[in-house]
Design a protein around this motif. Structure first.
Motif, mmCIF file in Angstrom:
data_model
loop_
_atom_site.group_PDB
_atom_site.id
_atom_site.type_symbol
_atom_site.label_atom_id
_atom_site.label_comp_id
_atom_site.label_asym_id
_atom_site.label_seq_id
_atom_site.Cartn_x
_atom_site.Cartn_y
_atom_site.Cartn_z
ATOM 1 N N ARG A 115 25.796 47.283 -3.104
ATOM 2 C CA ARG A 115 26.917 46.817 -3.915
ATOM 3 C C ARG A 115 28.125 46.511 -3.042
ATOM 4 N N THR A 116 29.034 45.701 -3.603
ATOM 5 C CA THR A 116 30.315 45.467 -2.950
ATOM 6 C C THR A 116 31.200 46.685 -3.182
ATOM 7 N N MET A 117 32.356 46.704 -2.539
ATOM 8 C CA MET A 117 33.277 47.831 -2.727
ATOM 9 C C MET A 117 33.843 47.859 -4.143
ATOM 10 N N ASN A 118 33.722 46.747 -4.873
ATOM 11 C CA ASN A 118 34.152 46.701 -6.276
ATOM 12 C C ASN A 118 33.021 47.069 -7.223
ATOM 13 N N GLY A 119 31.858 47.446 -6.665
ATOM 14 C CA GLY A 119 30.739 47.869 -7.494
ATOM 15 C C GLY A 119 29.838 46.756 -7.981
ATOM 16 N N LEU A 120 29.999 45.541 -7.465
ATOM 17 C CA LEU A 120 29.166 44.424 -7.910
ATOM 18 C C LEU A 120 27.857 44.402 -7.118
ATOM 19 N N PRO A 121 26.713 44.203 -7.779
ATOM 20 C CA PRO A 121 25.440 44.123 -7.061
ATOM 21 C C PRO A 121 25.416 42.927 -6.110
ATOM 22 N N VAL A 122 24.937 43.153 -4.909
ATOM 23 C CA VAL A 122 24.788 42.077 -3.931
ATOM 24 C C VAL A 122 23.427 41.425 -4.160
ATOM 25 N N LEU A 123 23.397 40.104 -4.185
ATOM 26 C CA LEU A 123 22.173 39.390 -4.525
ATOM 27 C C LEU A 123 21.397 38.935 -3.293
ATOM 28 N N GLY A 124 20.082 38.969 -3.447
ATOM 29 C CA GLY A 124 19.185 38.398 -2.463
ATOM 30 C C GLY A 124 18.429 37.251 -3.109
ATOM 31 N N ALA A 125 17.367 36.814 -2.466
ATOM 32 C CA ALA A 125 16.586 35.699 -3.011
ATOM 33 C C ALA A 125 15.972 36.034 -4.361
ATOM 34 N N GLY A 126 15.603 37.303 -4.577
ATOM 35 C CA GLY A 126 14.950 37.685 -5.823
ATOM 36 C C GLY A 126 15.808 38.504 -6.760
ATOM 37 N N GLY A 127 17.106 38.505 -6.545
ATOM 38 C CA GLY A 127 17.991 39.292 -7.401
ATOM 39 C C GLY A 127 18.706 40.375 -6.618
ATOM 40 N N PRO A 128 19.221 41.417 -7.298
ATOM 41 C CA PRO A 128 19.922 42.503 -6.612
ATOM 42 C C PRO A 128 19.051 43.159 -5.538
ATOM 43 N N ILE A 129 19.698 43.571 -4.455
ATOM 44 C CA ILE A 129 18.985 44.141 -3.314
ATOM 45 C C ILE A 129 18.985 45.664 -3.397
#
Length: 247
Positions: A115-129
């Motif tokens: 996640r980012t420091m704001n709590g947002l999921p970081v995305l990869g090619a298939g969705g959240p990592i």
């Protein structure tokens, strides 16, 4: 009422909005990956039927972001990443849509999601990592995330995901109130293999404190001028009313 009063009012309103914009830039002087915002306004003629405009008001337009790269700062944190040159990290916004950011100060939550420091999921090619528990983690130049599993040696490093890196045309994106970038047409930007990542580093804000402070002072002077013009228009209106009463 004198038309000059309305003209000065629109100018003063724009000056206030511009000062708020510049103040927000200064407030984000230390925000990772922050892109400074420009204020923008133009004169808009007022037409009544055919012919030339009777006067011109100041109209605020959509501000643009400054996409100049900020300074690179080494952190030696393996989960930190900075984009070299153009490009963005893809994240999942609170409403579930895909958005883009330059802030690469990531962290892994209790469930193993990046996640980012704001709590947002970081995305990869298939969705959240998701990153399993590990002894070591590193982010490669192409955004590939590799780990050494618990109890394993360095030779057991495996890839567990890859950051989705995008490079949309900056003319087609805009910054939302949440500080995230999105394409104006609502489309999702494709992954861009040309985007390069530097692990263990963070990109600082590209705000120039001296320039922002100078602009705030200039806008304050302009605001004072507009207020004085409104006062003059009021005095002229009062004088005109008194002359009409005497006639």
């Amino acid at each position: 009422m004198d038309k000059a009063l309305f003209i000065a009012m629109t100018g003063a309103k724009h000056n206030m909005l511009a000062q708020a914009n510049r103040a927000n830039n200064l407030a984000n002087l230390s925000t990772t990956g922050f892109r400074a915002d420009f204020e923008q306004a133009r004169s808009m003629g007022v037409y009544y039927g055919d012919g030339q405009p009777t006067r011109a008001y100041a109209m605020t337009e959509s501000p643009r972001a400054d996409f100049t790269q900020g300074p690179m700062n080494a952190t030696n944190n393996p989960l930190d990443a900075a984009i070299q040159g153009q490009g963005f990290f893809a994240v999942q916004a609170p409403d579930g849509t895909e958005a883009y950011t330059r802030a690469g100060n990531f962290a892994v939550d209790a469930n193993g999601m990046l996640r980012t420091m704001n709590g947002l999921p970081v995305l990869g090619a298939g969705g959240p990592i998701n990153i399993p528990e590990n002894e070591k983690v590193q982010i490669g130049a192409d955004g590939t995330i590799s780990i050494v599993g618990q109890g394993q040696g360095p030779e057991a490093m495996v890839d567990v995901g890859q950051l989705k890196l995008v490079n949309p045309d900056i003319q087609t994106i805009e910054k939302g109130d949440d500080g995230l970038f999105r394409q104006r047409d609502g489309e999702i930007a494709p992954a861009a293999v040309e985007v390069t990542v530097r692990g263990g580093m963070l990109e600082g804000s590209n705000v120039n404190a001296i320039d922002e402070f100078t602009q705030i002072l200039s806008l304050a002077r302009q605001y004072e001028m507009q207020v004085k013009l409104m006062k003059t228009a009021e005095e002229n209106s009062t004088s005109s009313a008194q002359l009409l009463q005497m006639s």
